[in-house]
Scaffold this active site. Structure first.
Site, PDB file in Angstrom:
ATOM      1  CE  LYS A  74      -0.432  -0.263   5.057  1.00 29.69           C
ATOM      2  NZ  LYS A  74      -1.102  -1.068   5.959  1.00 29.69           N
ATOM      3  CE1 TYR A 105       9.603  31.868   2.761  1.00 30.38           C
ATOM      4  CE2 TYR A 105       9.581  29.452   2.576  1.00 30.38           C
ATOM      5  CZ  TYR A 105       9.612  30.763   2.042  1.00 30.38           C
ATOM      6  OH  TYR A 105       9.340  30.814   0.697  1.00 30.38           O
TER       7      TYR A 105
HETATM    8  C1  PLP Z   1      -0.327  -1.829   6.893  1.00 29.49           C
HETATM    9  C2  PLP Z   1      -0.615  -3.295   7.413  1.00 29.49           C
HETATM   10  C3  PLP Z   1       0.010  -4.677   7.458  1.00 29.49           C
HETATM   11  C4  PLP Z   1       1.652  -4.400   7.130  1.00 29.49           C
HETATM   12  O1  PLP Z   1       2.139  -4.047   8.485  1.00 29.49           O
HETATM   13  P1  PLP Z   1       3.788  -3.955   9.031  1.00 29.49           P
HETATM   14  O2  PLP Z   1       3.778  -3.745  10.228  1.00 29.49           O
HETATM   15  O3  PLP Z   1       4.076  -2.921   7.925  1.00 29.49           O
HETATM   16  O4  PLP Z   1       4.166  -5.404   8.553  1.00 29.49           O
HETATM   17  C5  PLP Z   1      -0.574  -5.619   7.622  1.00 29.49           C
HETATM   18  N1  PLP Z   1      -1.982  -5.879   7.806  1.00 29.49           N
HETATM   19  C6  PLP Z   1      -2.763  -4.778   7.840  1.00 29.49           C
HETATM   20  C7  PLP Z   1      -4.371  -4.839   8.072  1.00 29.49           C
HETATM   21  C8  PLP Z   1      -2.127  -3.438   7.600  1.00 29.49           C
HETATM   22  O5  PLP Z   1      -2.964  -2.552   7.234  1.00 29.49           O
END
Ligand code: PLP
Length: 368
Positions: free
Chosen positions: A38, A264
């Protein structure tokens, strides 16, 4: 000093392979591996990473939203893709692109059933999400009977797996809570199997679940951060290789006299003469303002150069007093030695946030 030309995020696929193999070495041979890609594979580059992982033999992919799954299909991913947080507006697309939705509440169940029926689907694969303590998405144990009665009368969908998500698997002080989640999930899966009279496949563990709770590997694990090179603890970090190196270049050097200000809001007021370097990376590239005011730093000639004053949209200024460098020299924001986790910690955040925020403006280079 190495020279550089622009800001680049370099992705090392051999490090990705190392991390995948290390995680696999923790699993039983038959446990399936889902790669969580993702948010552009946590800011790295979803297409190239997913294609490489597909070649390495991962069984499943997961994304958060439907559009991310569509992008993977367009890139040539043929393995199953679980969409963790699909919204009803995208259900037609889900089916058209053979994506597998997580069903996490009644609205999603009802509307997905409606769309699957309307599109004449038979046994369309879906995954039911249960809440075991994260309190984010998912059904409860008490919902199983009703899920059964709603889905029993139709052949439009097939519940292929049931899953949940751990809230604190990286934190061993929360071991008791995690064990409670594991046990709640076990009760849910037993009840489900009894009510539905078949056993879907089960998954619960993220990266830290893989490392800390072997009893929770079940039929499949879901790893994100581990693939990208972080083990969520000092001990485990040694077993991983960060896959990304973010580097940039010194655009300009300034001498700042005592009493002058930098940037800034005149946020930095010099109490002594210093030398600063201006670097072409800013909050629009993912280095947020929380890294400003001396908290964040870059590495030049192996030495730490703290960010001076406020982070600008397109630039930061860093203190290079005492560092032997010139315009055109390479600047490391993070790499395998000076990790994204170290930098994130300096601003009180976590590697996940820093790496996934590196914006699409930054050029990606894939090292095969
Ligand atoms: C993002 C996510 C993961 C991955 O978790 P990590 O700690 O990056 O391994 C697994 N399951 C779900 C439902 C997630 O949203």
């Amino acid at each position: 000093m190495p020279k550089a030309q622009e800001t680049v995020l370099e992705i090392d696929l051999s490090a990705l392979k190392h991390n995948f193999e290390y995680l696999k070495s923790k699993l039983q041979k038959e446990t399936k591996f889902l790669a969580v890609v993702k948010a552009f594979a946590y800011g790295n580059d979803a297409d190239d990473i997913a294609l490489y992982l597909q070649d390495l033999g991962v069984d499943y992919f997961a994304v958060a939203y439907t559009s991310e799954g569509v992008a993977l299909r367009n890139a040539g991913i043929t393995k199953p893709i679980l969409v963790l947080h699909p919204l009803p507006v995208s259900f037609h697309t889900i089916i058209e692109r053979c994506l597998e939705p997580s069903i996490y509440n009644w609205k999603v169940l009802n509307e997905f059933l409606e769309v699957a029926t309307e599109k004449n689907q038979k046994h369309y694969p879906v995954h039911v999400k249960f809440n075991t303590g994260l309190n984010r998405l998912g059904f409860d144990l008490e919902d199983i009977e009703t899920i059964h009665s709603k889905t029993n009368s139709t052949e439009a969908i097939h519940i292929k797996s049931i899953f949940s998500h751990l809230a604190a698997s990286e934190d061993l002080k929360e071991k008791e809570f995690t064990e409670q989640q594991i046990s709640t999930f076990k009760t849910i899966t037993e009840t489900f199997t009894k009510v539905f009279n078949y056993a879907p496949f089960l998954h619960l563990s993220n990266t830290s679940g893989i490392l800390n709770y072997p009893e929770a590997h079940l039929d499949m694990v879901r790893s994100g951060i581990g693939l990208y090179g972080f083990g969520n603890s000092e001990e485990e970090n040694k077993n991983f290789k960060p896959i990304a190196k973010l580097k940039s270049v010194i655009s300009q050097i300034h001498r700042i006299e005592k009493g002058e200000t930098v940037g800034y809001n005149r946020a930095y007021k010099s109490e002594e003469a210093i030398t600063t370097a201006t670097i072409p990376i800013g909050h629009a590239d993912g280095i947020g303002r929380q890294y400003g005011q001396g908290k964040g730093f870059v590495i030049i000639d192996g030495k730490k150069a703290p960010i001076v004053g406020n982070v600008c949209m397109d630039m930061i200024m860093v203190n290079i007093t005492g560092i032997d460098c010139e315009e055109g020299d390479e600047v490391i924001i993070f790499d395998g030695a000076h990790t994204a986790e170290d930098l994130a910690n300096a601003a009180n955040t976590i590697s996940y946030e820093l790496i996934s925020a590196i914006s699409q403006r930054v050029k990606r280079v894939i090292k095969k």
